[in-house]
Write an enzyme that holds these catalytic residues in place. Structure first.
Site, short mmCIF file in Angstrom:
data_model
loop_
_atom_site.label_atom_id
_atom_site.label_comp_id
_atom_site.label_asym_id
_atom_site.label_seq_id
_atom_site.Cartn_x
_atom_site.Cartn_y
_atom_site.Cartn_z
N LYS A 12 0.85 -1.20 0.00
CA LYS A 12 0.00 0.00 0.00
C LYS A 12 0.88 1.24 0.00
O LYS A 12 1.86 1.30 0.74
CB LYS A 12 -0.89 0.00 1.24
C1 R5P Z 1 -3.34 4.61 8.37
O1 R5P Z 1 -2.24 4.45 8.80
C2 R5P Z 1 -4.19 3.51 8.15
O2 R5P Z 1 -3.42 2.39 7.95
C3 R5P Z 1 -5.19 3.63 7.01
O3 R5P Z 1 -5.64 2.35 6.75
C4 R5P Z 1 -4.67 4.18 5.71
O4 R5P Z 1 -4.01 5.39 5.88
C5 R5P Z 1 -5.78 4.34 4.70
O5 R5P Z 1 -6.73 5.20 5.16
P1 R5P Z 1 -6.94 6.64 4.55
O6 R5P Z 1 -7.56 6.44 3.21
O7 R5P Z 1 -7.84 7.35 5.50
O8 R5P Z 1 -5.59 7.29 4.42
#
Ligand code: R5P
Length: 293
Positions: free
Chosen positions: A203
């Site tokens: 990711k």
């Molecule tokens: C953040 O550290 C979390 O792992 C979230 O899952 C990730 O950032 C994705 O969420 P968002 O789209 O709110 O950034």
């Protein structure tokens, strides 16, 4: 003798047809074991090859952030529209219905809160518990360039070793410290390190310039985080560009659960991710769904 009585001495081996052998479709995942591939197939849609992961794990360091105060009320109704849920084991056990039968990606690192140095994480879930929860992958934060870079990389490689023993994929989550520049050069470095060291998929964040090089240089699938809340049209545009430039999906949280209308928003994101719908059309869809049309 009932078993033997009805046996016919005729068989059809389809000798005129070669035995089918279908390669596993996810980038870089063809050599994984069956169980690992099967878990990844719970995350990535069979038809599009993409995924809409609903990320609601923020509480592990942010507490009850906006939109996640009452996950039973505000998040559970979104589950029908997600391909995959990404959350902590505490929320999974306490709040998520065990009838949810799509992929769960379990947050498996943690430690510091937003009040401290965030890269100071440890592994926060044992593989045995991940298996008990029947999840499809575990997720670990990797802080390339961060104060505790080596430890966070080691957290990931230990989870990869444990995951390889049991067929559990590891999602490497590239976390960018405030002092670092979120550009393609950094993202190429961070995502490639995660993949080289064994993450089944990675990711990262979308970058406006050169994201296609980030996706190309990463030998396994990439999904993008949504990041901070931005206008709905902009979030749909970001998702569209990421998919067009090689991402295999989104792991989106705040831009869905903090949207003015979260269910129409996740539905619109699905249109972009799975159908390649253009942002303007997806935004029209969002507004129509929001208006109940
Ligand atoms: C953040 O550290 C979390 O792992 C979230 O899952 C990730 O950032 C994705 O969420 P968002 O789209 O709110 O950034």
């Amino acid at each position: 003798m009932a078993d033997l009585d009805g046996i016919k001495d005729s068989h059809n081996y389809h000798l005129d047809k070669p035995v089918r052998s279908q390669p596993f479709p996810l980038k870089g995942c063809g050599a994984l074991d069956w169980g690992m591939q099967n878990r990844l197939a719970n995350i990535f849609d069979r038809r599009s090859g993409h995924t809409v992961m609903l990320a609601v794990d923020h509480g592990y360091f942010m507490g009850p952030t906006t939109g996640l105060e009452r996950m039973d009320i505000d998040i559970v109704p979104l589950l029908d529209h997600a391909d995959t849920l990404m959350c902590t084991r505490g929320i999974l056990r306490s709040t998520m219905p065990s009838t949810f039968n799509k992929g769960v990606v379990l947050r498996a690192s943690g430690g510091p809160s937003i009040l401290k140095e965030l890269s100071d994480e440890e592994i926060a879930v044992g593989m045995e518990d991940a298996l008990r929860l029947n999840v499809s992958a575990v997720a670990v934060q990797v802080f390339i360039g961060g104060q505790f870079e080596t430890r966070s990389v080691h957290n990931m490689t230990r989870l990869v070793d444990a995951g390889n023993r049991f067929g559990m994929p590891v999602l490497g989550v590239t976390a960018v410290g405030k002092e670092l520049t979120r550009d393609a050069q950094y993202m190429r470095l961070a995502t490639r390190i995660c993949a080289e060291l064994g993450a089944a998929y990675v990711k990262t964040y979308y970058v406006d310039q050169g994201f296609e090089t980030v996706a190309a240089a990463c030998p396994v699938p990439i999904v993008i985080a949504g990041g901070k809340k931005i206008p709905e049209f902009d979030a749909l545009t970001m998702a569209y560009r990421a998919i067009q430039e090689g991402a295999a999906g989104v792991d989106m949280g705040r831009n869905i659960f903090q949207a003015a209308a979260p269910i129409p928003m996740i539905q619109a994101v699905r249109k972009v991710v799975h159908e390649g719908m253009q942002p303007a059309e997806a935004f029209d869809f969002y507004r129509a769904a929001q208006a109940g049309r």
